[in-house]
Structures are given as structure tokens and as C-alpha cells.
Motif scaffolding. Structure first.
Motif, PDB file in Angstrom:
ATOM      1  N   GLY A 158      -3.950  12.735  12.168  1.00 50.74           N
ATOM      2  CA  GLY A 158      -2.907  13.190  11.244  1.00 50.74           C
ATOM      3  C   GLY A 158      -2.568  12.176  10.166  1.00 50.74           C
ATOM      4  N   TRP A 159      -2.775  10.896  10.452  1.00 50.23           N
ATOM      5  CA  TRP A 159      -2.492   9.801   9.522  1.00 50.23           C
ATOM      6  C   TRP A 159      -3.551   9.702   8.430  1.00 50.23           C
ATOM      7  N   GLN A 160      -4.732  10.206   8.711  1.00 44.55           N
ATOM      8  CA  GLN A 160      -5.850  10.081   7.780  1.00 44.55           C
ATOM      9  C   GLN A 160      -5.618  10.922   6.521  1.00 44.55           C
ATOM     10  N   ILE A 161      -6.090  10.408   5.412  1.00 47.24           N
ATOM     11  CA  ILE A 161      -6.091  11.174   4.164  1.00 47.24           C
ATOM     12  C   ILE A 161      -7.136  12.274   4.306  1.00 47.24           C
ATOM     13  N   ARG A 162      -6.815  13.447   3.787  1.00 42.91           N
ATOM     14  CA  ARG A 162      -7.713  14.604   3.888  1.00 42.91           C
ATOM     15  C   ARG A 162      -9.131  14.197   3.470  1.00 42.91           C
ATOM     16  N   ARG A 163     -10.098  14.545   4.286  1.00 44.73           N
ATOM     17  CA  ARG A 163     -11.478  14.067   4.147  1.00 44.73           C
ATOM     18  C   ARG A 163     -12.037  14.204   2.731  1.00 44.73           C
ATOM     19  N   GLU A 164     -11.914  15.396   2.113  1.00 47.81           N
ATOM     20  CA  GLU A 164     -12.522  15.601   0.797  1.00 47.81           C
ATOM     21  C   GLU A 164     -11.848  14.768  -0.291  1.00 47.81           C
ATOM     22  N   LEU A 165     -10.588  14.429  -0.082  1.00 54.21           N
ATOM     23  CA  LEU A 165      -9.878  13.573  -1.042  1.00 54.21           C
ATOM     24  C   LEU A 165     -10.189  12.105  -0.775  1.00 54.21           C
ATOM     25  N   ASP A 166     -10.238  11.763   0.497  1.00 52.88           N
ATOM     26  CA  ASP A 166     -10.545  10.384   0.879  1.00 52.88           C
ATOM     27  C   ASP A 166     -11.920   9.962   0.358  1.00 52.88           C
ATOM     28  N   ALA A 167     -12.843  10.898   0.289  1.00 53.40           N
ATOM     29  CA  ALA A 167     -14.191  10.611  -0.213  1.00 53.40           C
ATOM     30  C   ALA A 167     -14.170  10.189  -1.682  1.00 53.40           C
ATOM     31  N   LEU A 168     -13.113  10.538  -2.397  1.00 53.63           N
ATOM     32  CA  LEU A 168     -12.985  10.192  -3.820  1.00 53.63           C
ATOM     33  C   LEU A 168     -12.233   8.888  -4.044  1.00 53.63           C
ATOM     34  N   ARG A 169     -11.678   8.338  -2.997  1.00 54.16           N
ATOM     35  CA  ARG A 169     -10.853   7.133  -3.087  1.00 54.16           C
ATOM     36  C   ARG A 169     -11.722   5.915  -3.343  1.00 54.16           C
ATOM     37  N   GLU A 170     -11.306   5.070  -4.309  1.00 56.83           N
ATOM     38  CA  GLU A 170     -12.058   3.862  -4.639  1.00 56.83           C
ATOM     39  C   GLU A 170     -11.358   2.579  -4.211  1.00 56.83           C
ATOM     40  N   THR A 171     -10.088   2.673  -3.869  1.00 55.26           N
ATOM     41  CA  THR A 171      -9.329   1.499  -3.429  1.00 55.26           C
ATOM     42  C   THR A 171      -8.625   1.828  -2.118  1.00 55.26           C
ATOM     43  N   GLU A 172      -8.204   0.793  -1.414  1.00 54.39           N
ATOM     44  CA  GLU A 172      -7.472   1.008  -0.164  1.00 54.39           C
ATOM     45  C   GLU A 172      -6.156   1.729  -0.448  1.00 54.39           C
ATOM     46  N   PRO A 173      -5.757   2.658   0.418  1.00 55.58           N
ATOM     47  CA  PRO A 173      -4.468   3.313   0.227  1.00 55.58           C
ATOM     48  C   PRO A 173      -3.325   2.309   0.394  1.00 55.58           C
ATOM     49  N   ILE A 174      -2.226   2.609  -0.223  1.00 53.49           N
ATOM     50  CA  ILE A 174      -1.028   1.799  -0.054  1.00 53.49           C
ATOM     51  C   ILE A 174      -0.239   2.425   1.087  1.00 53.49           C
ATOM     52  N   ASP A 175      -0.221   1.743   2.231  1.00 53.13           N
ATOM     53  CA  ASP A 175       0.532   2.237   3.377  1.00 53.13           C
ATOM     54  C   ASP A 175       2.007   2.007   3.135  1.00 53.13           C
ATOM     55  N   LYS A 176       2.797   3.013   3.484  1.00 57.73           N
ATOM     56  CA  LYS A 176       4.243   2.902   3.280  1.00 57.73           C
ATOM     57  C   LYS A 176       4.972   3.459   4.488  1.00 57.73           C
ATOM     58  N   GLU A 177       6.021   2.768   4.871  1.00 54.31           N
ATOM     59  CA  GLU A 177       6.821   3.195   6.022  1.00 54.31           C
ATOM     60  C   GLU A 177       8.077   3.931   5.589  1.00 54.31           C
ATOM     61  N   THR A 178       8.304   3.984   4.289  1.00 53.63           N
ATOM     62  CA  THR A 178       9.479   4.650   3.745  1.00 53.63           C
ATOM     63  C   THR A 178       9.015   5.722   2.766  1.00 53.63           C
ATOM     64  N   PHE A 179       9.951   6.528   2.306  1.00 47.87           N
ATOM     65  CA  PHE A 179       9.604   7.631   1.409  1.00 47.87           C
ATOM     66  C   PHE A 179       8.996   7.116   0.106  1.00 47.87           C
ATOM     67  N   GLY A 180       9.630   6.119  -0.484  1.00 52.92           N
ATOM     68  CA  GLY A 180       9.137   5.521  -1.719  1.00 52.92           C
ATOM     69  C   GLY A 180       8.524   4.162  -1.423  1.00 52.92           C
ATOM     70  N   SER A 181       7.500   3.790  -2.180  1.00 50.26           N
ATOM     71  CA  SER A 181       6.800   2.533  -1.933  1.00 50.26           C
ATOM     72  C   SER A 181       7.159   1.484  -2.983  1.00 50.26           C
ATOM     73  N   ARG A 182       7.913   0.469  -2.570  1.00 52.22           N
ATOM     74  CA  ARG A 182       8.191  -0.656  -3.472  1.00 52.22           C
ATOM     75  C   ARG A 182       6.892  -1.357  -3.824  1.00 52.22           C
ATOM     76  N   GLU A 183       5.977  -1.466  -2.851  1.00 49.61           N
ATOM     77  CA  GLU A 183       4.694  -2.120  -3.102  1.00 49.61           C
ATOM     78  C   GLU A 183       3.948  -1.426  -4.243  1.00 49.61           C
ATOM     79  N   LEU A 184       3.940  -0.094  -4.250  1.00 51.56           N
ATOM     80  CA  LEU A 184       3.292   0.656  -5.315  1.00 51.56           C
ATOM     81  C   LEU A 184       3.971   0.374  -6.647  1.00 51.56           C
ATOM     82  N   ALA A 185       5.294   0.466  -6.686  1.00 51.60           N
ATOM     83  CA  ALA A 185       6.034   0.242  -7.936  1.00 51.60           C
ATOM     84  C   ALA A 185       5.807  -1.176  -8.459  1.00 51.60           C
ATOM     85  N   GLU A 186       5.810  -2.160  -7.564  1.00 51.70           N
ATOM     86  CA  GLU A 186       5.576  -3.552  -7.978  1.00 51.70           C
ATOM     87  C   GLU A 186       4.148  -3.743  -8.480  1.00 51.70           C
ATOM     88  N   LYS A 187       3.188  -3.110  -7.827  1.00 55.59           N
ATOM     89  CA  LYS A 187       1.792  -3.198  -8.258  1.00 55.59           C
ATOM     90  C   LYS A 187       1.631  -2.609  -9.658  1.00 55.59           C
TER      91      LYS A 187
END
Length: 173
Positions: free
Chosen positions: A73-102
Motif C-alpha cells: 500500500g505504501w508503494q507508488i502505483r507501478r505504472e507511475l513509479d516506472a516514470l519516476r527519475e528521482t527518489e520520492p520525498i517521504d513525508k509523515e505529515t500532510f504537507g512536506s516541509r522538505e519538498l517546500a525547502e527543496k
């Protein structure tokens, strides 16, 4: 100037797993097409919880274990994950400060022309990330592609789109 696409939490548990909906299933091909056609950088977020999820504040308010690290259930949907070029940004909250800072750091190096968000759930994580990014980058145009998002319910999806629009986030219809 570069453009950024943020693919929010397109994970199995939100599509057809523990918290899945018909609407979430329906947007998968649209999100796949959006990623394939997008000219710019694409980032994925991944909702990530631990086995103790039910003991957290979120778990007490939403007592449905979901997106537990390393589960299907944690995995990104297979057909979308196949298009991913960078590691996902894991987040434990609704909004990701790490994403916003990046994104803020990227913008400091090379101006970002636009940021578009797609994914799940419009009324929880999409809106949280859109508003957080808006706070970090108030002058960067931010949009949400409504056809590539789904909420907990269609009504909540629409309410979230209206709220984001009031906060100067462009809604693509």
C-alpha cells in the motif's frame, strides 16, 4: 526557467487500497499522461507511516492503517513509479516541509517558472502541499490540475479546489 510537476501520494493505499476510491482509480491514466507529457522536473511525494501509526495523532483521528513503510500500500502505483527519475520525498505529515525547502533551494539556483501539483487527496495532502509551497515561494505561479486529482469525496475535492483558488493557486479545469 524550469517548470516543476509535483505528484502527490499516488500510492496503492490511496488508489485502490485501504483508503482507495473510484475517483482515485479514475485519475491514474490522466496522471500517467501528465507525467509523460510534462516538460520539466517531476517530483513524487510518498505518505509514509510506521507500524505504530494508530498511536499517532493522525492515527487516532483516522484509524485506518495506510501507507505503512515497505508495504504494498505504501508503494507508488507501478505504472507511475516506472516514470519516476528521482527518489520520492517521504513525508509523515500532510504537507512536506522538505519538498517546500527543496523547491526554495532550486528556485534560488535557477528561477522556477511554474509548479503544478497532481495527485491524492485533493482535500488533504494536495492542498497542504500547495499552500506550504505558496508560503515558501509566494511569487512562483502554482497550479493544480483538477482532472489529475481526487479527494476523499467529490464534494471535498471541489471544496479544496475552491479554497486553493482563493489562495491564488490556479486551478486547471
Amino acid at each position: 526557467m524550469k517548470n516543476i510537476l509535483i505528484v502527490v501520494d499516488m500510492q496503492n493505499d490511496f488508489i485502490d487500497g485501504a483508503l482507495g476510491t473510484r475517483e482515485a482509480i479514475a485519475i491514474v491514466p490522466k496522471v500517467e499522461e501528465k507525467i509523460r507529457e510534462f516538460e520539466g522536473e517531476v517530483f513524487f511525494t510518498r505518505d509514509t507511516h510506521e507500524a505504530c501509526y494508530l498511536e499517532t495523532q493522525e492515527g487516532k483521528n483516522l484509524p485506518v492503517p495506510h501507507c505503512i513503510r515497505e508495504t504494498e500500500g505504501w508503494q507508488i502505483r507501478r505504472e507511475l513509479d516506472a516514470l519516476r527519475e528521482t527518489e520520492p520525498i517521504d513525508k509523515e505529515t500532510f504537507g512536506s516541509r522538505e519538498l517546500a525547502e527543496k523547491l526554495a533551494l532550486l528556485n534560488a539556483k535557477e528561477e522556477i517558472g511554474s509548479i503544478t501539483l497532481v495527485g491524492l487527496c485533493t482535500d488533504i495532502c494536495v492542498i497542504s502541499n500547495a499552500l506550504l509551497i505558496k508560503a515558501y515561494l509566494p511569487e512562483v505561479p502554482i497550479s493544480v490540475d483538477a482532472a489529475c486529482c481526487a479527494g476523499v469525496t467529490p464534494e471535498r475535492h471541489e471544496n479544496a479546489l475552491k479554497a486553493m483558488e482563493m489562495c491564488q493557486i490556479k486551478i486547471i479545469r
